[in-house]
Design a protein around this motif. Structure first.
Motif, PDB file in Angstrom:
ATOM      1  N   ARG A 214       0.861  -1.183   0.000  1.00  0.00           N
ATOM      2  CA  ARG A 214       0.000   0.000   0.000  1.00  0.00           C
ATOM      3  C   ARG A 214       0.895   1.229   0.000  1.00  0.00           C
ATOM      4  O   ARG A 214       1.950   1.232   0.620  1.00  0.00           O
ATOM      5  CB  ARG A 214      -0.914   0.010   1.225  1.00  0.00           C
TER       6      ARG A 214
ATOM      7  N   ARG B  71      -3.828  -5.984  -4.422  1.00  0.00           N
ATOM      8  CA  ARG B  71      -2.638  -5.333  -3.884  1.00  0.00           C
ATOM      9  C   ARG B  71      -1.423  -6.252  -3.865  1.00  0.00           C
ATOM     10  O   ARG B  71      -0.338  -5.833  -3.505  1.00  0.00           O
ATOM     11  CB  ARG B  71      -2.918  -4.840  -2.468  1.00  0.00           C
TER      12      ARG B  71
ATOM     13  N   THR C 145      -2.451   3.842  -3.471  1.00  0.00           N
ATOM     14  CA  THR C 145      -2.077   2.499  -3.912  1.00  0.00           C
ATOM     15  C   THR C 145      -2.516   2.221  -5.344  1.00  0.00           C
ATOM     16  O   THR C 145      -1.769   1.652  -6.129  1.00  0.00           O
ATOM     17  CB  THR C 145      -2.680   1.432  -2.971  1.00  0.00           C
ATOM     18  N   SER C 146      -3.713   2.636  -5.694  1.00  0.00           N
ATOM     19  CA  SER C 146      -4.244   2.326  -7.031  1.00  0.00           C
ATOM     20  C   SER C 146      -3.922   3.406  -8.059  1.00  0.00           C
ATOM     21  O   SER C 146      -4.363   3.302  -9.202  1.00  0.00           O
ATOM     22  CB  SER C 146      -5.751   2.112  -6.943  1.00  0.00           C
TER      23      SER C 146
END
Length: 157
Positions: A7, A60, A137-138
């Motif tokens: 993350r 993730r 994170t994305s």
């Protein structure tokens, strides 16, 4: 092979600095990137080098393979870097039994501070430290390979 849940967060304030356990000066560059994969060289504190291969998994999780390589060869390979070389200082910070890596970027990315948490399990949001900001994170633009190859995110501008 290491399996990790990774993350990334922007850092909201400097409260983390009171808990720094270690600092590492890092210079890293990419030799190849593609959808779901990267080949990276990292030189740490100017004395050791590693070759890292990363492959995206689902969500993730990612597969990562890492190998030490001779420093002189890593220095030579920098001539083949894609984009620009990333310079940063990595700070190790513990919170709630987890190790956070807080990267303070230099050079073209001066002003960008990103924290990473890599764990074998998912850490609930309620156990995250208050100095973390937005979860990125994305957001691919905050991946190190994107930072080396792409535009500078607004957090560094």
């Amino acid at each position: 092979m290491a399996k990790e849940i990774e993350r990334k967060f922007l850092v909201a304030d400097s409260a983390w600095r009171d808990f720094v356990e270690a600092e590492i000066s890092i210079r890293q560059f990419y030799l190849a990137t593609g959808p779901g994969r990267t080949v990276r060289i990292r030189i740490s504190n100017g004395v050791e080098a590693t070759l890292t291969l990363k492959f995206s998994g689902r969500g993730r999780g990612r597969d990562e393979f890492e190998y030490p390589i001779p420093l002189a060869e890593a220095e030579e390979m920098q001539a083949f870097a894609l984009g620009h070389v990333i310079e940063k200082t990595r700070h190790h910070v513990r919170h709630g039994g987890y190790l956070y890596e807080v990267d303070v970027f230099g050079g073209e990315l001066e002003g960008l501070v990103v924290a990473e948490l890599e764990t074998p399990d998912t850490v609930p949001d309620g156990r995250l430290p208050g100095w973390l900001g937005r979860d990125v994170t994305s957001e691919a633009r905050y991946y190190n390979a994107s930072l080396a190859l792409g535009e500078i995110p607004e957090a560094a501008a």
